[in-house]
Design an enzyme around this catalytic site. Structure first.
Site, short mmCIF file in Angstrom:
data_model
loop_
_atom_site.label_atom_id
_atom_site.label_comp_id
_atom_site.label_asym_id
_atom_site.label_seq_id
_atom_site.Cartn_x
_atom_site.Cartn_y
_atom_site.Cartn_z
N GLY A 138 31.64 3.33 -22.81
CA GLY A 138 32.12 4.55 -23.43
C GLY A 138 31.02 5.36 -24.08
O GLY A 138 29.88 4.95 -24.19
N CYS A 139 31.41 6.56 -24.51
CA CYS A 139 30.46 7.45 -25.15
C CYS A 139 30.04 6.88 -26.48
O CYS A 139 30.81 6.21 -27.15
CB CYS A 139 31.09 8.84 -25.33
SG CYS A 139 32.58 8.85 -26.30
N GLY A 140 28.80 7.15 -26.88
CA GLY A 140 28.27 6.58 -28.11
C GLY A 140 28.31 5.06 -28.04
O GLY A 140 28.91 4.41 -28.87
N VAL A 149 31.37 10.12 -32.80
CA VAL A 149 30.95 10.29 -31.42
C VAL A 149 31.44 9.15 -30.53
O VAL A 149 31.56 9.32 -29.32
CB VAL A 149 29.42 10.41 -31.31
CG1 VAL A 149 28.95 11.74 -31.84
CG2 VAL A 149 28.72 9.27 -32.05
#
Length: 302
Positions: free
Chosen positions: A129-131, A199
């Protein structure tokens, strides 16, 4: 000064700080930055984007990990991270958490040190996933020791789920103004107790875990909401927080589904407005099915 991202709905006042709570700095920073862009019409204009910052955690002067965060509530993020990584078991193990953005560091001081920290953090798993987040391998071996309340005492109805989603829909957010962030919330019934964006979804859930630990809030009668997908990491952290019911605007992964099934958790995904999918834990859900939609009639011109 930009408006507070939780100002649209009045959240209840925080409960009292639990006994033995550490001393915390108050290093919240502005999560958005204004920039100039050029759009598809050739026009220059100014928009807001999330301001991502590195925050390196030091435990008793030993470097542990660097998190990428908006820095909205960094002390709670650090506290929740330590709990969700099972590096601390009790609030009174920590003397203080001091965040200094000039050096991008969070200094955690414990009362007696953390036992076997070297071996407990030797294996790291970079999560999806993001971050991107980091989970220390030892956590996965302990998660099934979690005991959640049974289906008789921890339940949710379809009307209760709709009410929860309606509160989320009305919530002002950084995502609406700038995008590129995930939001998480803790509910008791349809009352939102805590809301945070970051984030990465793992940062947001850790911040909520820190809030729960700081105030001695138990998770057995709570519902956790996230905009992010339900990976094994998110399911694991929800279970460690003692929250048996999780709702996501997104979907679920195979590992998230398998772990929730083993732990007896209820997962809802693709949840927005009146729509949802209940993936696991049907026994906790009081369904009130909507009327079946009549099939569309196709009209053919003669």
């Amino acid at each position: 000064m930009l408006p507070d991202p939780v100002s649209a709905l009045a959240l209840p006042a925080d409960p009292a700080v639990a006994e033995g709570a550490p001393q915390l700095s108050c290093a919240r920073v502005e999560p958005l930055r204004e920039i100039e862009i050029l759009d598809e019409y050739g026009e220059r204009r100014r928009i807001l984007i999330p301001f991502e910052r590195p925050l390196t955690i030091y435990v008793d002067k030993r470097e542990l990990v660097t998190l990428m965060t908006l820095g909205a509530q960094p002390e709670l993020l650090v506290l929740g991270y330590l709990f969700n990584q099972r590096l601390v078991q009790r609030l009174d193990e920590i003397a203080s958490i001091q965040v200094d953005w000039e050096v991008g560091a969070a200094a955690v001081t414990t009362h007696q040190g953390l036992t076997e920290i070297e071996s407990r953090t030797a294996q790291r798993v970079v999560t999806t996933g993001c971050g991107q987040g980091t989970v220390f391998g030892d956590v996965l071996s302990h998660v099934e020791s979690v005991r959640l309340p049974d289906a008789r005492t921890a339940r949710i109805s379809q009307s209760g789920l709709r009410a929860l989603l309606d509160v989320v829909r009305q919530q002002d957010s950084l995502h609406r103004r700038a995008g590129s962030v995930h939001g998480c919330a803790l509910f008791q019934g349809s009352q939102m107790l805590m809301f945070v964006e970051d984030v990465g979804r793992h940062n947001a859930i850790d911040t909520i875990a820190g809030w729960m630990a700081l105030h001695g809030v138990q998770g057995g009668d709570k519902v956790f909401y996230t905009t992010g997908r339900l990976t094994s990491e998110m399911v694991m952290k929800s279970a460690q927080m003692g929250v048996p019911i999780v709702v996501s605007r997104n979907g679920v992964t195979q590992m998230g589904h398998e772990l929730a099934t083993r732990l007896g958790m209820t997962l809802f995904g693709r949840a927005a407005n009146r729509h949802f999918l209940c993936y696991t834990g049907f026994e906790r859900f009081d369904a009130e099915p909507l009327p079946a939609q009549a099939p569309a009639v196709r009209v053919v011109a003669g």
